[in-house]
Design a protein around this motif. Structure first.
Motif, short mmCIF file in Angstrom:
data_model
loop_
_atom_site.label_atom_id
_atom_site.label_comp_id
_atom_site.label_asym_id
_atom_site.label_seq_id
_atom_site.Cartn_x
_atom_site.Cartn_y
_atom_site.Cartn_z
N ASN B 181 0.81 -1.21 0.00
CA ASN B 181 0.00 0.00 0.00
C ASN B 181 0.85 1.27 0.00
O ASN B 181 0.35 2.36 0.26
N LYS B 182 2.13 1.07 -0.30
CA LYS B 182 3.04 2.21 -0.43
C LYS B 182 3.08 3.10 0.81
O LYS B 182 3.17 4.33 0.71
N SER B 187 6.38 8.66 5.11
CA SER B 187 5.21 8.97 4.25
C SER B 187 4.36 10.06 4.88
O SER B 187 4.15 10.08 6.10
N ASN B 204 -4.93 9.78 2.65
CA ASN B 204 -4.10 10.13 1.50
C ASN B 204 -2.64 9.91 1.91
O ASN B 204 -2.13 10.58 2.80
N ASP B 206 0.98 10.08 0.56
CA ASP B 206 1.86 10.57 -0.51
C ASP B 206 1.12 10.64 -1.85
O ASP B 206 1.69 10.32 -2.90
N GLY B 207 -0.17 11.01 -1.82
CA GLY B 207 -0.91 11.16 -3.07
C GLY B 207 -1.84 10.00 -3.39
O GLY B 207 -2.77 10.15 -4.19
N ASN B 208 -1.60 8.85 -2.78
CA ASN B 208 -2.50 7.71 -3.01
C ASN B 208 -3.63 7.69 -1.99
O ASN B 208 -3.38 7.82 -0.80
N ILE B 209 -4.86 7.52 -2.48
CA ILE B 209 -6.00 7.44 -1.57
C ILE B 209 -6.29 5.97 -1.29
O ILE B 209 -6.54 5.20 -2.21
N ILE B 210 -6.24 5.60 -0.01
CA ILE B 210 -6.55 4.21 0.33
C ILE B 210 -7.38 4.16 1.59
O ILE B 210 -7.47 5.12 2.35
#
Lengths: 225, 225
Positions: B181-182, B187, B204, B206-210
């Motif tokens: 999931n980065k 982060s 959010n 680092d730019g990824n929405i999870i």
DNA sequence: ATTAATATTTAGACAAAACTAAATATTTTA
DNA sequence: TAAAATATTTAGTTTTGTCTAAATATTAAT
């Protein structure tokens, strides 16, 4: 298709295999109980006990009263421990700046750490060295070493020129003697005179003229130029 | 003038001290026999045996049926082992390029290598790191750690922004989940929504929405911005 | 406040790796 | 080749760290 039986080898067992490996010139020759006891600082009776256990595990060939030799499996196991020992010695000297006379005891501990991946990554990190800081060859993953042609300095003749490539004795005392006299692996040596009475010799080491006893020349491996 | 009694501590003893150190929040709190047995995968009776030995050596305070805590000497010994463990983890990740989920078992072995000089040289070689690859603090030579202010991600409020600085669970599975999931140390995380029903949250990273469960947010330490 | 459940300790055993002392082989020497 | 010296093995202990089963203490529940 082979089935790789991965056997648990204890720290003590590894030390015995290593002793047999070194005493028996890489494990081929048969080694006496007493020789092992001496090297490992144990009693002969303890050695007998351990040898029986190793024979049970097919790591050594053992016939009562006839000494022991390593089986192929034992040879590989021993060589792997030696490989780890020497790789760690390179790490300690090259990366952590230990002196060559300080690394043995620490490598004795590190050599027992179990992780194939660690060994291969360490090997790569160090640039796949083939010799440890004392000039001893580092076995490859399969436990094989490629030996180079070398002679004892004591065997050379007057005026011969050579390069120091290894040592027989790697004790701390000997290593410190070499440091003090500016003799190192890679040093260029020329024999200026030989004394037949006590077999001492005068040599030129990278420009320094010194006199060394037979004790010393008998413990230095060189490559003739 | 103090006399430093240098005591031989076996590998097993070190592991027990470490367990007590971790279970008792750096050794101050008292720890139960069963908790130690669980952590070390031993029977409670074995733990009792070992605790008696450690008490004999003045490494733990022990009162029958009342649990154990570390003495100052025990605390320092345990912290030194933890220090070595975490320094080796840094070495494995930074120098040998291991992933952060691979290093624990190898460090478990390396942490028992005995050489003060090795530890201090390794420390210097790594640039005196203060955190291991999982964000856990590295004790100094005297066994002291300087902790930073941090919160659990699960405690933050809607729209809070933070940086990931550590983990509670460092199991291989959890580390792999984070990789997938980065989510990494450093982060940047912002809380976009919180579900009161199951305490999951959308973030959010680092730019990824999870979306992460409470299980996850309860195991991530963050520093609020 | 008893009883039931759980946690902890004791007692007795075991395996690994070492040891000492005694017995047996082998080798050396006279 | 027989006796003496040396090397090796056997037998019986010891220490460390573990275990199981039984006994005892503490905590929880009715």
């Amino acid at each position: 298709m082979f089935i790789l039986k991965l056997m648990m080898v204890t720290l003590s067992e590894e030390n015995y295999l290593k002793a047999i490996y070194h005493l028996g010139r890489l494990g081929s020759l048969s080694v006496s109980t007493n020789a092992i006891a001496d090297r490992i600082n144990a009693k002969a009776s303890s050695v007998t006990d351990m040898i029986k256990k190793l024979a049970e595990k097919n790591l050594v060939n053992y016939v009562k009263y006839q000494g022991v030799s390593l089986t192929e499996q034992g040879r590989i196991t021993a060589a792997t421990v030696v490989r780890k020992h020497r790789l760690w010695e390179v790490f300690l000297v090259e990366k952590l700046n230990f002196r060559w006379d300080e690394v043995h005891d620490i490598a004795e501990q590190l050599e027992h750490v179990k992780s194939e991946k660690l060994v291969s990554k360490l090997d790569a990190y160090l640039g796949y060295p083939t010799r440890d800081p004392h000039g001893d060859p580092i076995p490859d993953k399969d436990g094989n070493i490629k030996s180079i042609e070398k002679s004892l300095l004591s065997q050379l003749r007057l005026n011969d020129s050579c390069v120091c490539v290894g040592l027989i004795d790697s004790s701390s005392d000997f290593l410190k003697y070499l440091d003090k006299n500016k003799i190192a692996l890679g040093s260029n040596i020329q024999i200026l005179s030989k004394e037949s009475f006590d077999d001492s010799m005068t040599i030129n080491v990278d420009g320094n003229i010194i006199n060394i006893s037979q004790q010393i020349s008998n413990n230095l491996y060189v490559k003739i130029k």
